[in-house]
Design a protein around this motif. Sequence first.
Motif, short mmCIF file in Angstrom:
data_model
loop_
_atom_site.label_atom_id
_atom_site.label_comp_id
_atom_site.label_asym_id
_atom_site.label_seq_id
_atom_site.Cartn_x
_atom_site.Cartn_y
_atom_site.Cartn_z
N ALA A 140 0.83 -1.20 0.00
CA ALA A 140 0.00 0.00 0.00
C ALA A 140 0.87 1.26 0.00
O ALA A 140 0.58 2.23 -0.73
CB ALA A 140 -0.93 -0.01 1.21
N VAL A 199 -2.03 3.17 -2.76
CA VAL A 199 -3.42 2.78 -2.52
C VAL A 199 -3.43 1.47 -1.75
O VAL A 199 -2.47 0.68 -1.84
CB VAL A 199 -4.23 2.60 -3.84
CG1 VAL A 199 -4.33 3.90 -4.60
CG2 VAL A 199 -3.61 1.49 -4.70
N SER A 200 -4.48 1.23 -1.00
CA SER A 200 -4.69 -0.06 -0.36
C SER A 200 -5.74 -0.81 -1.17
O SER A 200 -6.88 -0.33 -1.31
CB SER A 200 -5.15 0.12 1.09
OG SER A 200 -5.32 -1.13 1.72
N ALA A 201 -5.37 -1.95 -1.70
CA ALA A 201 -6.21 -2.61 -2.70
C ALA A 201 -6.77 -3.94 -2.24
O ALA A 201 -6.17 -4.64 -1.41
CB ALA A 201 -5.42 -2.80 -3.99
N GLY A 205 -5.88 1.18 4.62
CA GLY A 205 -6.05 2.47 3.97
C GLY A 205 -6.33 3.58 4.96
O GLY A 205 -5.79 4.69 4.85
N LEU A 213 -4.70 6.46 2.90
CA LEU A 213 -4.59 6.19 1.47
C LEU A 213 -5.95 5.75 0.92
O LEU A 213 -6.78 5.20 1.66
CB LEU A 213 -3.58 5.07 1.22
CG LEU A 213 -2.11 5.36 1.51
CD1 LEU A 213 -1.28 4.10 1.34
CD2 LEU A 213 -1.59 6.47 0.59
N PRO A 214 -6.19 5.98 -0.37
CA PRO A 214 -7.43 5.48 -0.97
C PRO A 214 -7.51 3.96 -0.89
O PRO A 214 -6.49 3.28 -0.97
CB PRO A 214 -7.33 5.95 -2.43
CG PRO A 214 -6.31 7.04 -2.43
CD PRO A 214 -5.35 6.72 -1.32
N VAL A 257 -9.05 0.83 -2.88
CA VAL A 257 -9.55 0.62 -4.23
C VAL A 257 -9.69 -0.86 -4.55
O VAL A 257 -9.02 -1.71 -3.96
CB VAL A 257 -8.61 1.28 -5.28
CG1 VAL A 257 -8.46 2.77 -5.01
CG2 VAL A 257 -7.25 0.61 -5.29
#
Length: 297
Positions: A176, A181-183, A235, A240-241, A243
């Motif tokens: 991340a 981003v954290s996915a 996130g 962070l976003p 997603v």
Amino acid sequence: MRVFVTGASGWVGSAVVQELLGAGHDVLGLVRTEAAAQKLAAIGAEARLGSLEDIDSLRRGAGEAEGVIHTAFNHDFSKFAENCELDRRAIEALGAELAGTDRPLLVTSGLALLAQGRLATEADAAVPPSARYARASEATAIALANQGVRAATVRLPPSVHGHGDQGFVPILIRLAREKGVSAYIGEGENHWPAVHRLDAAAVFRRAIERGAKEGPYHAIAEEGVPFRDIAALIGRRLNLPVVSKSLEEVAGHFGWFANFAAMDVRASSRLTREKLGWAPTQPGLLTDLDHPSYFSV
């Protein structure tokens, strides 16, 4: 009871040592360095310098104990097949020393591939080693048991968490930070079972005390934590976003970790709880993860 613990300074092994000492057992711990040996001695355990490559040190340790807990494993995934073979030979050496006795051997294994997409139980057969997944820990323990060795397996989930964790969740945190981003994948509805390292240690202790007679055991506190919830917490903590990644984007984002991120694993520990009288008492994964120690480095 005098117990020989391999990997005694490792993430799981060190918790097992503390659990055994707290219950009044004597511990002989296999460690690779003098510094680790000094740490073991400081908490009241006896240390033995050695390694999985040193078969003599394994056999001597097992020969001096009333029971053996094997937690050591080299998690360098760039040499995974080689490390799996090393693990197999180590388990065979421990079993050879215990053959013809009633002294128990507990072997550490995983359950990530046991039952993708459904609830795995202790009744599920071990995944046989293959080119895709070379780890033979449980298969080797089963072979020893078929030869009369009192051997059983403790299966661990993808996340064995706690402060100081260096496993799968910290890998997600690093990704991340690197990607911004954290996915999660798709809807993020795949699951990871989890256990706190101290709760896992209690499973090992209770199983060895009972002679490792009723394995395999599942050290599982939470049957399955949604991956989306893990990503969302990371996130939030990193600001962070959060997603979703499509299947086409997974490899590009997660790299070598893509298969682990996509795992959909739920696992029960009902039989283990009944057999061992075990119940987890430590924080769950998300509670544990929502702590500054996971994000301090």
